[in-house]
Design a protein around this motif. Structure first.
Motif, PDB file in Angstrom:
ATOM      1  N   ASP A   1       5.812 -17.121  -2.479  1.00  0.00           N
ATOM      2  CA  ASP A   1       6.805 -18.309  -2.140  1.00  0.00           C
ATOM      3  C   ASP A   1       7.016 -19.585  -2.784  1.00  0.00           C
ATOM      4  O   ASP A   1       5.915 -20.558  -2.724  1.00  0.00           O
ATOM      5  CB  ASP A   1       6.787 -18.809  -0.553  1.00  0.00           C
ATOM      6  N   PRO A   2       7.901 -19.575  -3.685  1.00  0.00           N
ATOM      7  CA  PRO A   2       7.978 -21.169  -4.481  1.00  0.00           C
ATOM      8  C   PRO A   2       8.322 -22.379  -3.459  1.00  0.00           C
ATOM      9  O   PRO A   2       7.761 -23.338  -3.915  1.00  0.00           O
ATOM     10  CB  PRO A   2       9.256 -20.874  -5.417  1.00  0.00           C
ATOM     11  N   HIS A   3       8.733 -21.832  -2.310  1.00  0.00           N
ATOM     12  CA  HIS A   3       9.080 -23.181  -1.208  1.00  0.00           C
ATOM     13  C   HIS A   3       7.763 -23.508  -0.512  1.00  0.00           C
ATOM     14  O   HIS A   3       8.014 -24.243   0.162  1.00  0.00           O
ATOM     15  CB  HIS A   3      10.447 -22.818  -0.412  1.00  0.00           C
ATOM     16  N   LYS A   4       6.566 -22.859  -0.819  1.00  0.00           N
ATOM     17  CA  LYS A   4       5.474 -23.504  -0.216  1.00  0.00           C
ATOM     18  C   LYS A   4       4.829 -24.309  -1.346  1.00  0.00           C
ATOM     19  O   LYS A   4       5.315 -25.478  -1.561  1.00  0.00           O
ATOM     20  CB  LYS A   4       4.467 -22.329   0.228  1.00  0.00           C
ATOM     21  N   MET A   5       3.577 -23.812  -1.942  1.00  0.00           N
ATOM     22  CA  MET A   5       3.018 -24.818  -2.742  1.00  0.00           C
ATOM     23  C   MET A   5       3.670 -24.866  -4.212  1.00  0.00           C
ATOM     24  O   MET A   5       3.382 -25.696  -5.016  1.00  0.00           O
ATOM     25  CB  MET A   5       1.428 -24.304  -3.030  1.00  0.00           C
ATOM     26  N   GLY A   6       5.024 -24.071  -4.184  1.00  0.00           N
ATOM     27  CA  GLY A   6       5.310 -24.186  -5.708  1.00  0.00           C
ATOM     28  C   GLY A   6       6.436 -25.622  -5.609  1.00  0.00           C
ATOM     29  O   GLY A   6       7.066 -25.766  -6.856  1.00  0.00           O
ATOM     30  N   LEU A   7       6.577 -26.058  -4.533  1.00  0.00           N
ATOM     31  CA  LEU A   7       7.452 -27.337  -4.538  1.00  0.00           C
ATOM     32  C   LEU A   7       8.686 -27.018  -4.695  1.00  0.00           C
ATOM     33  O   LEU A   7       9.729 -28.118  -5.007  1.00  0.00           O
ATOM     34  CB  LEU A   7       6.885 -28.502  -5.443  1.00  0.00           C
ATOM     35  N   ALA A   8       9.337 -26.092  -4.488  1.00  0.00           N
ATOM     36  CA  ALA A   8      10.976 -25.712  -4.814  1.00  0.00           C
ATOM     37  C   ALA A   8      11.678 -25.984  -3.472  1.00  0.00           C
ATOM     38  O   ALA A   8      10.888 -26.029  -2.470  1.00  0.00           O
ATOM     39  CB  ALA A   8      11.107 -24.079  -5.189  1.00  0.00           C
ATOM     40  N   PRO A   9      12.950 -26.174  -3.279  1.00  0.00           N
ATOM     41  CA  PRO A   9      13.598 -26.682  -2.092  1.00  0.00           C
ATOM     42  C   PRO A   9      13.525 -25.257  -1.421  1.00  0.00           C
ATOM     43  O   PRO A   9      13.515 -24.234  -2.040  1.00  0.00           O
ATOM     44  CB  PRO A   9      15.092 -26.872  -2.485  1.00  0.00           C
ATOM     45  N   ILE A  10      13.497 -25.488  -0.075  1.00  0.00           N
ATOM     46  CA  ILE A  10      14.002 -24.367   1.006  1.00  0.00           C
ATOM     47  C   ILE A  10      15.308 -23.755   0.809  1.00  0.00           C
ATOM     48  O   ILE A  10      16.204 -24.620   0.530  1.00  0.00           O
ATOM     49  CB  ILE A  10      13.726 -24.643   2.185  1.00  0.00           C
ATOM     50  N   PRO A  11      15.635 -22.495   0.527  1.00  0.00           N
ATOM     51  CA  PRO A  11      14.797 -21.495   0.815  1.00  0.00           C
ATOM     52  C   PRO A  11      14.657 -20.806  -0.638  1.00  0.00           C
ATOM     53  O   PRO A  11      15.437 -20.386  -1.299  1.00  0.00           O
ATOM     54  CB  PRO A  11      15.874 -20.193   1.453  1.00  0.00           C
ATOM     55  N   ALA A  12      13.393 -20.611  -0.707  1.00  0.00           N
ATOM     56  CA  ALA A  12      12.763 -20.064  -2.189  1.00  0.00           C
ATOM     57  C   ALA A  12      11.587 -19.075  -1.867  1.00  0.00           C
ATOM     58  O   ALA A  12      10.572 -19.543  -1.622  1.00  0.00           O
ATOM     59  CB  ALA A  12      12.675 -20.914  -3.050  1.00  0.00           C
ATOM     60  N   GLY A  13      11.766 -17.825  -1.770  1.00  0.00           N
ATOM     61  CA  GLY A  13      10.754 -16.806  -1.622  1.00  0.00           C
ATOM     62  C   GLY A  13      10.718 -15.940  -3.005  1.00  0.00           C
ATOM     63  O   GLY A  13      11.869 -15.869  -3.689  1.00  0.00           O
ATOM     64  N   GLY A  14       9.668 -15.173  -3.242  1.00  0.00           N
ATOM     65  CA  GLY A  14       9.968 -14.204  -4.284  1.00  0.00           C
ATOM     66  C   GLY A  14       9.180 -12.896  -4.017  1.00  0.00           C
ATOM     67  O   GLY A  14       8.318 -12.778  -3.163  1.00  0.00           O
ATOM     68  N   ILE A  15       9.990 -12.024  -4.473  1.00  0.00           N
ATOM     69  CA  ILE A  15       9.398 -10.348  -3.961  1.00  0.00           C
ATOM     70  C   ILE A  15       9.238  -9.868  -5.637  1.00  0.00           C
ATOM     71  O   ILE A  15      10.275  -9.884  -6.574  1.00  0.00           O
ATOM     72  CB  ILE A  15      10.144  -9.456  -3.073  1.00  0.00           C
ATOM     73  N   LEU A  16       8.123  -9.478  -5.945  1.00  0.00           N
ATOM     74  CA  LEU A  16       7.817  -8.951  -7.223  1.00  0.00           C
ATOM     75  C   LEU A  16       7.171  -7.383  -7.089  1.00  0.00           C
ATOM     76  O   LEU A  16       6.322  -7.142  -6.278  1.00  0.00           O
ATOM     77  CB  LEU A  16       6.757  -9.454  -8.127  1.00  0.00           C
ATOM     78  N   PHE A  17       7.978  -6.376  -7.794  1.00  0.00           N
ATOM     79  CA  PHE A  17       7.679  -5.049  -7.650  1.00  0.00           C
ATOM     80  C   PHE A  17       7.045  -4.754  -8.991  1.00  0.00           C
ATOM     81  O   PHE A  17       7.405  -5.117 -10.358  1.00  0.00           O
ATOM     82  CB  PHE A  17       8.833  -3.928  -7.446  1.00  0.00           C
ATOM     83  N   ARG A  18       6.140  -3.990  -9.044  1.00  0.00           N
ATOM     84  CA  ARG A  18       5.449  -3.004 -10.106  1.00  0.00           C
ATOM     85  C   ARG A  18       6.318  -2.246 -10.986  1.00  0.00           C
ATOM     86  O   ARG A  18       6.424  -2.460 -12.206  1.00  0.00           O
ATOM     87  CB  ARG A  18       3.952  -2.146  -9.878  1.00  0.00           C
ATOM     88  N   LYS A  19       7.230  -1.530 -10.089  1.00  0.00           N
ATOM     89  CA  LYS A  19       8.214  -0.397 -10.926  1.00  0.00           C
ATOM     90  C   LYS A  19       9.541  -0.824 -10.322  1.00  0.00           C
ATOM     91  O   LYS A  19       9.676  -1.108  -9.216  1.00  0.00           O
ATOM     92  CB  LYS A  19       7.457   0.736 -10.303  1.00  0.00           C
ATOM     93  N   GLU A  20      10.536  -0.458 -11.129  1.00  0.00           N
ATOM     94  CA  GLU A  20      11.813  -0.383 -10.966  1.00  0.00           C
ATOM     95  C   GLU A  20      12.311   0.625  -9.850  1.00  0.00           C
ATOM     96  O   GLU A  20      13.332   0.376  -9.046  1.00  0.00           O
ATOM     97  CB  GLU A  20      12.680  -0.022 -12.119  1.00  0.00           C
ATOM     98  N   GLU A  21      11.470   1.791  -9.730  1.00  0.00           N
ATOM     99  CA  GLU A  21      11.997   2.719  -8.731  1.00  0.00           C
ATOM    100  C   GLU A  21      11.685   1.929  -7.435  1.00  0.00           C
ATOM    101  O   GLU A  21      12.662   2.469  -6.512  1.00  0.00           O
ATOM    102  CB  GLU A  21      11.037   4.099  -9.181  1.00  0.00           C
TER     103      GLU A  21
END
Ligand code: PLP
Length: 385
Positions: free
Chosen positions: A231-251
């Motif tokens: 989540d960038p909106h926690k210790m990343g200091l981005a404004p709410i709302p900013a979460g991140g989801i990253l996947f290893r594969k496109e599938e």
């Protein structure tokens, strides 16, 4: 709604009055939030991109590129060269996407219906929402004496219905990191999707490790890890709302794709349709502006405050629940009920959060809590003692 338009001054006056009822991070009195005031530069950039809609990326090609760049930069921190993912509204939506991907993948490739997910007792409640929405059963793995997933309990929870195992890198209540390397191996051996929820820890563990803190590996360098929430909106200091989801594969994105007929793209994998480009732009800006150097300094400062509070509490005679791994301290009075202590602290003007497991007062040392606030808190705790 009013029949006639209202004068803007009157509207602003009413809104300001209501806004004054809100707590202000700058007071340093909010002790239990995992959010904090966003950096001014990130807020400035956010406002510039307010009208962009990543739900229709063909219309916002530049902002779509920015989202891709942010995901790539976060991927670099998490040891993956070509991640697939999105900037979403926060940890809840990111976790929901991960579990949806796992469920759909297991349905498509293993034929699992009415599946189960294994989460630790310490997992954030967003997984309960995900399980409810996705019609999955939750199997809770017990914690060991250090409040981390008990590996035996995890192993015995696996069944032919398991669609995902979840572990946490920075638990919500205590900020602890599960034994992710070991769990990655178990997930691989059993051919089960493995999701790491680093909503809280994702923007600090990589920097603390680089600064020499002895923290375990939790990222895509472990072969079994399929997705990570950050989540960038926690210790990343981005404004709410900013979460991140990253996947290893496109599938994993593909198994969630639905047709999006009237838009500029043919399919959509995100849960939200119309979605903010501003979150991606602001996250991009603040990541560039801070760089590794800035985030490392921030993470170290937060840890120094954490240790200051922990030692101060111990000197006063309070019981600290566990050695902090990240910037959270949980504690109790040796012979006062936790709720009672919370009530007294509230009367002293502190906005307190009570953890459930184990029951304790939990302080999240976010960027708005400065050393002078901690000294005031310790003074009050001395008086209470
Ligand atoms: N995961 C963890 C570990 C969290 O601590 C939180 C929130 O504190 C979430 C997920 C949910 O994040 P959000 O509130 O941004 O949806």
């Amino acid at each position: 709604m009013d029949d006639k338009p209202i004068d803007r001054e009157d509207i602003l006056k009413e809104l300001d009055e209501l806004h004054r009822l809100d707590s202000d991070y700058a007071d340093g009195r909010i002790l239990g939030s995992m959010c904090t005031e966003a950096h001014p530069f990130a807020k400035e950039v956010y406002c510039k991109f307010l009208d962009t809609n990543l739900g229709d990326p063909g219309l916002f090609k530049g902002t779509k590129q920015i989202e891709g760049k942010v995901i790539k930069s976060i991927g670099e921190l998490l040891s993956i060269e070509n991640p697939y993912g999105h900037i979403v509204t926060g940890g809840t939506e990111a976790n929901l996407m991960a579990i949806r991907a796992a469920r759909n993948h297991a349905r498509k490739y293993k034929g699992i219906v009415n599946g189960e997910i294994i989460i630790p007792v310490s997992a954030h409640f967003s997984f309960k929402k995900a399980a409810d929405m996705l019609n999955l059963k939750i199997i809770e793995a017990e914690l060991d004496e250090n409040y981390k997933i008990d590996i035996d309990s995890l192993k015995s929870s696996i069944s032919d219905k398991t669609v995902a195992i979840v572990a946490i890198a920075g638990t919500t209540e205590l900020g602890l990191i599960d034994p992710i390397e070991e769990i990655s191996k178990i997930a691989l051996e059993n051919n089960i999707y493995f999701h790491v929820d680093a909503a809280f820890g994702g923007f600090s563990i990589p920097f603390l490790r680089e600064a020499g803190y002895d923290l375990p590996v939790f990222d895509f360098s472990l072969e079994g890890v399929c997705s990570i929430t950050v989540d960038p909106h926690k210790m990343g200091l981005a404004p709410i709302p900013a979460g991140g989801i990253l996947f290893r594969k496109e599938e994993y994105l593909e198994v969630m794709a639905v047709d999006s007929p009237y838009l500029t793209v043919k399919t959509q994998s995100t849960i939200v349709g119309t979605r903010l480009g501003a979150s991606s732009a602001a996250t991009y800006a603040i990541m560039k502006y801070f760089g590794k150097e800035g985030y490392t300094k921030l993470a170290k400062d937060l840890m120094e405050n954490t240790i200051f509070l922990k030692e101060g509490l111990e000197n006063l005679g309070y019981d600290v629940v566990c050695e902090p791994e990240l910037n959270i301290v949980a504690f109790n009075h040796p012979n006062m009920d936790t709720n009672k202590l919370a009530e007294i602290l509230e009367k002293f003007g502190w906005k307190v959060s009570v953890a459930k497991c184990p029951k304790s007062i939990r302080v999240v040392l976010m960027n708005h809590i400065k050393l002078n606030h901690l000294k005031e808190l310790l003074e009050d705790l001395k008086e209470i003692y």
